[in-house]
Enzyme design. Structure first.
Site, mmCIF file in Angstrom:
data_model
loop_
_atom_site.group_PDB
_atom_site.id
_atom_site.type_symbol
_atom_site.label_atom_id
_atom_site.label_comp_id
_atom_site.label_asym_id
_atom_site.label_seq_id
_atom_site.Cartn_x
_atom_site.Cartn_y
_atom_site.Cartn_z
ATOM 1 N N ASN A 172 0.675 -1.283 0.061
ATOM 2 C CA ASN A 172 -0.013 0.048 0.002
ATOM 3 C C ASN A 172 0.807 1.207 -0.021
ATOM 4 O OD1 ASN A 172 0.655 -0.518 2.634
ATOM 5 N ND2 ASN A 172 -1.040 0.805 3.575
ATOM 6 N N GLY A 248 1.901 -6.134 7.246
ATOM 7 C CA GLY A 248 1.010 -6.504 6.329
ATOM 8 C C GLY A 248 -0.249 -7.096 7.135
ATOM 9 N N THR A 250 -3.023 -9.338 9.104
ATOM 10 C CA THR A 250 -3.106 -9.930 10.376
ATOM 11 C C THR A 250 -2.978 -11.550 10.165
ATOM 12 O OG1 THR A 250 -4.541 -8.377 11.574
ATOM 13 C CG2 THR A 250 -4.413 -10.579 12.628
ATOM 14 N N THR A 252 -1.188 -12.793 7.673
ATOM 15 C CA THR A 252 -0.104 -13.452 7.243
ATOM 16 C C THR A 252 0.887 -13.140 8.493
ATOM 17 O OG1 THR A 252 -0.504 -12.110 5.163
ATOM 18 C CG2 THR A 252 1.663 -12.654 5.391
ATOM 19 N N GLU A 270 3.274 -5.445 12.518
ATOM 20 C CA GLU A 270 2.403 -4.339 12.236
ATOM 21 C C GLU A 270 1.332 -4.755 11.340
ATOM 22 O OE1 GLU A 270 2.943 -1.611 13.674
ATOM 23 O OE2 GLU A 270 4.792 -2.000 14.558
ATOM 24 N N CYS A 304 -3.431 1.533 6.350
ATOM 25 C CA CYS A 304 -3.622 1.049 7.461
ATOM 26 C C CYS A 304 -4.378 1.855 8.460
ATOM 27 C CB CYS A 304 -2.508 0.295 7.934
ATOM 28 S SG CYS A 304 -0.929 1.425 8.333
ATOM 29 N N GLU A 483 7.179 0.494 16.531
ATOM 30 C CA GLU A 483 8.229 0.884 15.498
ATOM 31 C C GLU A 483 8.300 2.483 15.739
ATOM 32 O OE1 GLU A 483 7.092 -0.258 11.578
ATOM 33 O OE2 GLU A 483 8.155 -2.132 11.925
#
Ligand code: NDP
Length: 502
Positions: A172, A248, A250, A252, A270, A304, A483
């Site tokens: 994205n 990416g 949830t 994955t 994340e 996101c 992060e």
């Protein structure tokens, strides 16, 4: 650069017809060189604005990850011993080169992802340069603690780079999120194996050329392209890769955690979101309205942090709804390369179908489409592009699937509420907890809401205002770890406590 007549524009929009595989191939960046995948096989890379293949990306294998690992392991000793000043210098050169190539990178990002080129120029590419510059300088200020035991002993904490680390990023915000991970990893002295999304590989490829030009030593950063289930999984499974920073979906994230946790790898995840946008009657109406249009539909709703559930206090519900729908219906969906387009194309046909599926689900669940709800068929070369009208849906309950599952497209729901307790229960009702927005002029109420929202980030009277020093990440199924700023440098370092008897 005149975008309309640029070399890049012609190259990407028209030359795909020639199928010149040799000139259009993206390559891996391993051991300081641009190389083909070991299989010599390539995958199609689509331009979502026209729905056609315009380049080819390496269909890499485990073997390519192993080659990248060897290169990264060899480079680790020298890079981890390079002075912080030395790492700073090469990273600053990378940031400068991103800025020098600003227009070229923005156009490449727009073509690869479908986002308006204007957005890539204003957000994605400047932010990629800022990410590199921010962590290049942050490492110069990174300090560790000491603990004095009243004259008995003194402890001090060493913070050492971990070794070879993996960075896996989504489609994205391709270069933006790719650099957000790589920069702290490199600054802290690690060597990196990075995988961009197979759907948007182009700017990571251009970035590898920038790294070569900037003089980043061979093997310090390795970029391996290909499928998540092959290349991403090979990074996750590799016993020598000791930490993984992943952004990416949830599901994955769960798959990665399942493999990495028993190997005791450090993990920063994340993940997805279903962010509430809470608008109280005492808000600054115009600001809340203007910003909510942006927070709902920027990047075709594929951020996101976009607010996907709008809750409006009942006294202003009808007024807000009417004004919001009017503004949304005027947004222009069009050629990403046209500076008048507010929304470009969705990233892929599959993703468009997924989002359309959610619009159908919303109808089945009793929702009313206030505007949008349909695919848009543009003309000429854009006829096969993935365009969707920005969509606003009313009349759904807070706990239906449409309001619980991540759609990740230009679709928002809107609903009224009467009390603070009620809206908090709606906002906190999903499995996610990434970001929330609150609009009110009452400071006490804003602080109370911020404290009670289950969310990693709360914006009050604004959206997407980012200070790179702040902790970034989600609660619940939106992720693990933070992060941003020293959080990222802490993640990418291992601590040793040294206790010295006095
Ligand atoms: P995915 O989870 O599908 O993919 C993310 C990355 O993981 C891609 O590089 C993908 O490769 C790779 N991957 C896929 N399968 C595996 C696997 N089994 N092992 C290791 N890696 C794998 O996410 P999307 O790319 O679809 O991105 C959208 C999602 O990202 C949304 O859920 C969104 O909310 C979330 N996101 C979260 C952010 C945050 O900060 N919390 C920020 C931005 C997005 P490939 O593309 O080749 O499949």
């Amino acid at each position: 650069m005149n975008i309309q007549s640029s070399f890049f524009f012609d190259f990407f929009y028209d030359n795909f017809k020639l199928h010149k595989r040799t000139t259009m191939n993206i390559q891996n960046y391993i051991g300081g060189a641009l190389v083909n995948p070991s299989s010599n096989l390539f995958l199609d890379n689509f331009n979502p604005a026209i729905g056609k293949v315009y380049s080819y990306i390496p269909n890499s294998e485990k073997e390519d990850i192993q080659n990248a690992y060897k290169a990264a392991k060899n480079a680790f000793s020298a890079w981890s011993k390079t002075s912080k000043e030395g790492r700073f210098k090469v990273m600053m050169r990378i940031a400068e080169l991103i800025e020098e190539r600003h227009d070229e990178l923005a156009l490449a990002e727009s073509i690869d992802n479908g986002k308006p080129v204007k957005l890539a120029q204003q957000v994605d590419i400047p932010r990629a340069a800022s990410n590199i510059r921010f962590f290049a300088t942050a490492i110069l200020h990174f300090a560790s603690e000491s603990h004095d035991m009243d004259g008995v002993a003194i402890n001090y904490t060493l913070r050492k780079p971990i070794g070879v680390v993996g960075c896996i990023s989504p489609w994205n915000l391709p270069l933006y999120l790719f650099t957000w991970k790589i920069a702290p990893a490199l600054a802290a002295g690690n060597t990196v194996i990075a995988k961009p999304s197979e759907i948007t590989p182009m700017t990571a490829y251009l970035f590898s050329k920038i790294c070569i030009e900037a003089g980043l030593p061979a093997g310090v950063l390795n970029i391996v392209h290909g499928l998540g289930v092959k290349v991403g999984a090979a990074i996750t499974e590799h016993p020598g890769i000791k930490a993984i920073s992943f952004t990416g979906g949830t599901e994955t994230g769960k798959a990665i955690a399942k493999v990495a946790a028993p190997m005791f790898k450090k993990l920063s995840l994340e993940l997805g979101g279903k962010n509430p946008n809470v608008i109280f009657a005492d808000c600054d109406f115009d600001n809340a309205l203007r910003t909510s249009v942006m927070s709902s539909f920027a990047n075709q709703g594929q951020i996101c942090l976009c607010g996907s559930r709008i809750f409006v206090e009942r006294p202003i519900y009808e007024k807000f709804k009417t004004a919001f729908v009017e503004k949304v219906s005027k947004l222009k969906v069009g050629d990403p390369n046209d500076s008048n387009s507010n929304l470009g194309a969705l990233v892929s046909k599959q993703h468009l179908e997924k989002v359309l599926g959610y619009i159908n689900l919303a109808k089945e669940e009793g929702g009313t489409i206030l505007t949008g709800g349909n695919q848009i068929h543009l003309e000429g070369k854009l006829a096969n592009g993935n365009y969707l009208a920005p969509t606003v849906i009313e009349g759904l309950s807070f706990d239906c699937r449409t309001n619980q599952e991540e759609i990740f497209g230009p679709v928002v729901t809107i609903m009224p509420f009467d009390t603070e307790e009620e809206v908090l229960s709606y906002a906190n009702s999903t499995q996610y907890g990434l970001a929330a927005t609150v609009w009110t002029q009452d400071v006490t109420k804003a602080n109370r809401m911020a404290a009670n929202l289950e969310s990693g980030i709360v914006w009050v009277n604004c959206w997407l205002v980012r200070d790179l020093r702040t902790p970034f990440g989600g609660v619940k199924n939106s992720g693990v770890g933070r992060e941003g700023g020293f959080n990222a440098l802490n993640f990418f370092t291992e601590q040793t406590n040294v206790c010295v008897k006095l």
